[in-house]
Design a protein around this motif. Structure first.
Motif, short mmCIF file in Angstrom:
data_model
loop_
_atom_site.label_atom_id
_atom_site.label_comp_id
_atom_site.label_asym_id
_atom_site.label_seq_id
_atom_site.Cartn_x
_atom_site.Cartn_y
_atom_site.Cartn_z
N ARG A 231 2.41 4.56 -13.02
CA ARG A 231 1.24 4.61 -13.93
C ARG A 231 1.58 5.40 -15.18
N ASP B 24 0.84 -1.21 0.00
CA ASP B 24 0.00 0.00 0.00
C ASP B 24 0.87 1.25 0.00
N THR C 289 2.60 1.64 -3.29
CA THR C 289 1.66 2.06 -4.33
C THR C 289 1.38 3.55 -4.23
N GLU C 290 1.15 3.95 -3.00
CA GLU C 290 0.84 5.36 -2.78
C GLU C 290 2.01 6.24 -3.21
N SER D 184 2.09 -4.55 -17.08
CA SER D 184 2.13 -5.42 -15.89
C SER D 184 2.63 -6.80 -16.27
N SER E 155 2.93 4.90 -7.36
CA SER E 155 2.03 4.58 -8.46
C SER E 155 1.84 5.73 -9.44
N PRO F 122 -1.59 -2.88 -9.18
CA PRO F 122 -1.66 -1.52 -8.62
C PRO F 122 -0.61 -0.58 -9.20
N PHE F 123 0.53 -1.10 -9.58
CA PHE F 123 1.56 -0.22 -10.12
C PHE F 123 1.32 0.14 -11.58
N PRO G 126 0.73 -7.81 -7.34
CA PRO G 126 1.22 -6.45 -7.07
C PRO G 126 1.47 -5.64 -8.35
#
Lengths: 280, 427
Positions: free
Chosen positions: A30, A19, A22-23, A155, A26, A147-148, A144
């Motif tokens: 992304r 988490d 990701t925060e 992915s 990401s 989320p990335f 995982p």
């Protein structure tokens, strides 16, 4: 059972770490993912626009160059077969992902392998990581990755690189360590710098082994790209995946054979390249 | 008695460096190119402790048992003269290869200093050491160590390429080196296409290409067939004579050391047991170990006539007065003797009766008759037939025909008996 020792909350920790990552990341990942996936899509479309006979011929020529007419004809027949099965476009999609993943694996794995060979401490860190990457069920990387990088080919490539890179690292390191001590000693005796020794002696002599590692990486990429269909990667993997979901045995088998044919062609060609790197 | 005085021309100035009286070192006459001083090497983690024990004079086994550290070299000191072939000899495990590798620091010495042309190799920083290896040393390896992915040319030019020399220049130098070792026409082949002897020629060419002053040769011919080995030894001696290289040659083979003809450093358990020429070591082995080591050698073919010289009680000069010369000989109690000219060159033999017959006012030459002679560089084996055929001691001359001394049957028999009867007793 009455536990007196509390459970180690490994899963919660992993989630928390993920988490947090990701925060933190990401946004960047992304953005990268978007541009890379655009790029992959464009490349795929471009290659799909090329008339298949031209690509078939190009592979035939490559095979003839590295080996001979036998492999050349075999490759061309194989590709023609895929074309005939109407699986050309998925095949190109898969091929693009395999090539990209392999390129990324080499770009990261080769330098890492060299450093690991020359520095025992690096090797001690890298070796267990590789063991983990290879023994962990490959599906685990898919979770995982989403989320990335979101659903889709990026992915898939990310998971593929993690899964397929270890052989390149391992065999690069092995190849360098296997260079006879006599030869590195001779290089030293003539006053080589570390870099000269690496470029003029160690890497050329390790090349066949490194090529064998790259061959393994390509094979693993291919197998992972198929699994990655589960998170939205297209290509032959998707054919298999949707056949499973609809219980269409024939279609699944057909896609499976197509993957096998592609794998054999890639394997034979890279093996020949590896053999040619062998010093006389 | 004036017995030993007339022998007044200088033995020490004998032209050939291979003539050596026991105890006379020719190396001292030339400048030392490499000076090895008190070098020790211990392999293992507890090297400081091992070095202290070594300094205290403890033996290898005790050090190994206490510290788990192997002693490779134990306080080794020797010099290598410019232009000589020095053979470092010993059985396997004696430390000879370790010693060689310490010279260019492929193995780091634990203590001691090594100087090459005055420069302290042991104190060099990595960059200086690299430079030194590039320009001062060429190395030849036991199993050739040719790079299999390079052609012979590519191998030979390796050192120059590493130096950063431009391609055309290094091609030229490499081709010259290839020609020098007799591999002309093979430059485009790969090492795997060559026979063992040719591979080592390529190895030699690679070491010669950079034109370094020192050649380090590690058991260079040991992996070759005996016949090819002998050829290579001869060619190396030939090459050395032409190029005036300084060669440090590691070998376990005494015959090879003798064939190369230089001084020998004999090692055992990491320490030097004796330094000297083959003849000197054979004639005077320093320890029972050395004696055993040299036991099987055919002494007669190694021992040079020059090492067995006996002084001549009276030598006559051609310009002397015959009557006076006859008187001198009578006084010394010798019936016949040798005659030399003003430059010390042997003219022949004469005796009292012949001198007495020379008419007044005539020179001494009239009484001289020719006599047998052998070169000082000849082996005893070669000299034996001549000595056997002569009643008197046979004159020994140097390359210019100057008289050095004599050799007789008794001297030869003594020398051979000393060596072969009981080697232990010889020490």
């Amino acid at each position: 059972m009455n536990w007196s020792v509390p459970r180690i909350p490994l899963d919660t920790w992993c989630d928390a770490a993920l988490d947090w990552l990701t925060e933190a990341l990401s946004g960047v990942t992304r953005a990268i993912s978007h541009s890379v996936s655009d790029w992959i899509a464009e490349l795929t479309t471009l290659l799909q626009a090329v008339p298949p006979p031209m690509i078939i011929l190009a592979f035939g020529l490559l095979a003839w160059r590295v080996s001979g007419w036998r492999l050349s004809i075999g490759s061309m027949l194989g590709f023609a077969f895929l074309w005939n099965l109407r699986l050309w476009d998925p095949m190109v999609t898969t091929l693009v992902m395999v090539v990209l993943s392999t390129a990324a694996s080499i770009a990261i794995g080769l330098p890492l392998g060299i450093v690991a060979a020359l520095n025992a401490r690096t090797w001690r860190v890298v070796a267990p990581c590789m063991d983990m990457a290879q023994t962990m069920p490959s599906f685990v990387y898919l979770i995982p990755a989403i989320p990335f990088f979101g659903l889709g080919p990026v992915s898939a490539c990310f998971a593929t690189v993690i899964f397929a890179m270890p052989p390149t690292i391992r065999l690069t390191a092995l190849g360098i360590l296997q260079v006879p001590g006599e030869l590195t000693e001779a290089a030293d005796a003539f006053g080589t710098t570390r870099w000269q020794k690496l470029v003029k002696v160690q890497l050329p002599l390790a090349l066949p082994t490194i090529m064998a590692g790259i061959n393994q990486t390509i094979m693993l990429s291919l197998s992972m790209v198929v699994i990655a269909a589960m998170i939205g990667a297209g290509g032959l993997g998707r054919e298999v995946w949707s056949a499973i979901q609809r219980l269409e045995a024939g279609r699944g088998f057909q896609a499976g054979v197509a993957i096998a044919v592609l794998a054999i062609i890639l394997d034979r060609i890279t093996q020949q390249v590896s053999r040619r790197a062998q010093p006389r | 008695m004036t017995a030993l005085v007339p022998f007044n021309f200088d033995i020490g100035s004998a032209a050939s460096p291979s003539i050596k009286m026991p105890g006379v070192k020719t190396a001292e006459k030339r400048t030392a190119l490499i000076e090895v001083q008190d070098v020790s090497k211990v392999f293992g983690d507890r090297s400081a402790e091992a070095l202290t024990m070594l300094d205290a004079g403890e033996d290898r086994a005790a050090i190994l048992a206490r510290t788990g550290t192997a002693v490779g070299l134990n306080h080794v000191s020797f010099d290598v003269a410019e232009g000589e072939i020095l053979v470092v000899m010993g059985l396997s495990g004696s430390g000879k290869s370790t010693m060689l590798r310490c010279l260019n620091r492929l193995i780091e010495p634990s203590s001691g200093t090594i100087r090459v042309r005055g420069a302290d190799v042991t104190a060099m920083a990595p960059a200086a050491l690299r430079d030194f290896r590039r320009h001062s040393f060429g190395m030849v390896f036991q199993h050739f160590a040719l790079f299999p992915h390079r052609t012979i040319l590519g191998n030979v030019e390796f050192g120059l390429e590493v130096q950063g020399m431009a391609k055309p220049a290094r091609r030229d130098s490499a081709m010259r080196a290839i020609e020098l070792v007799g591999l002309k026409g093979w430059d485009a082949r790969y090492p795997s296409e060559l026979s063992g002897g040719m591979k080592q020629r390529a190895g030699l060419a690679r070491a010669l290409a950079a034109d370094a002053a020192v050649l380090l040769m590690d058991e260079a011919f040991s992996a070759l067939d005996p016949l090819i080995r002998r050829d290579m030894q001869q060619e190396l001696v030939e090459l050395q004579r032409r190029l005036q290289k300084t060669i440090v040659f590691v070998s376990h083979d005494l015959d090879e050391a003798i064939a190369l003809g230089g001084r020998i450093v004999l090692m055992k358990d990491g320490a030097i047991v004796q330094v000297g020429t083959a003849e000197a070591i054979l004639a005077h082995p320093a320890t029972p170990y050395v004696a055993r080591f040299v036991e099987h050698i055919d002494v007669a073919s190694v021992l040079k006539v020059g090492a067995l010289l006996a002084a001549v009680p009276i030598v006559l000069r051609s310009q002397e007065d015959p009557a006076e010369a006859a008187n001198r000989m009578e006084a010394a109690g010798c019936g016949n003797t040798l005659v030399v000219d003003a430059a010390g060159r042997l003219l022949g033999r004469t005796d009292i009766a012949a001198l007495r017959r020379v008419p007044n006012g005539q020179g001494l030459e009239r009484a001289v008759r020719s006599c047998a002679r052998v070169a000082a560089t000849a082996s005893v084996k070669q000299a034996l037939p001549v000595v056997a055929a002569e009643a008197e001691a046979v004159a020994v001359v140097d390359e210019d025909g100057r008289l050095l001394g004599t050799i007789d049957r008794v001297g030869i028999i003594n020398a051979l008996a000393r060596r072969s009867a009981n080697p232990e007793a010889a020490s």
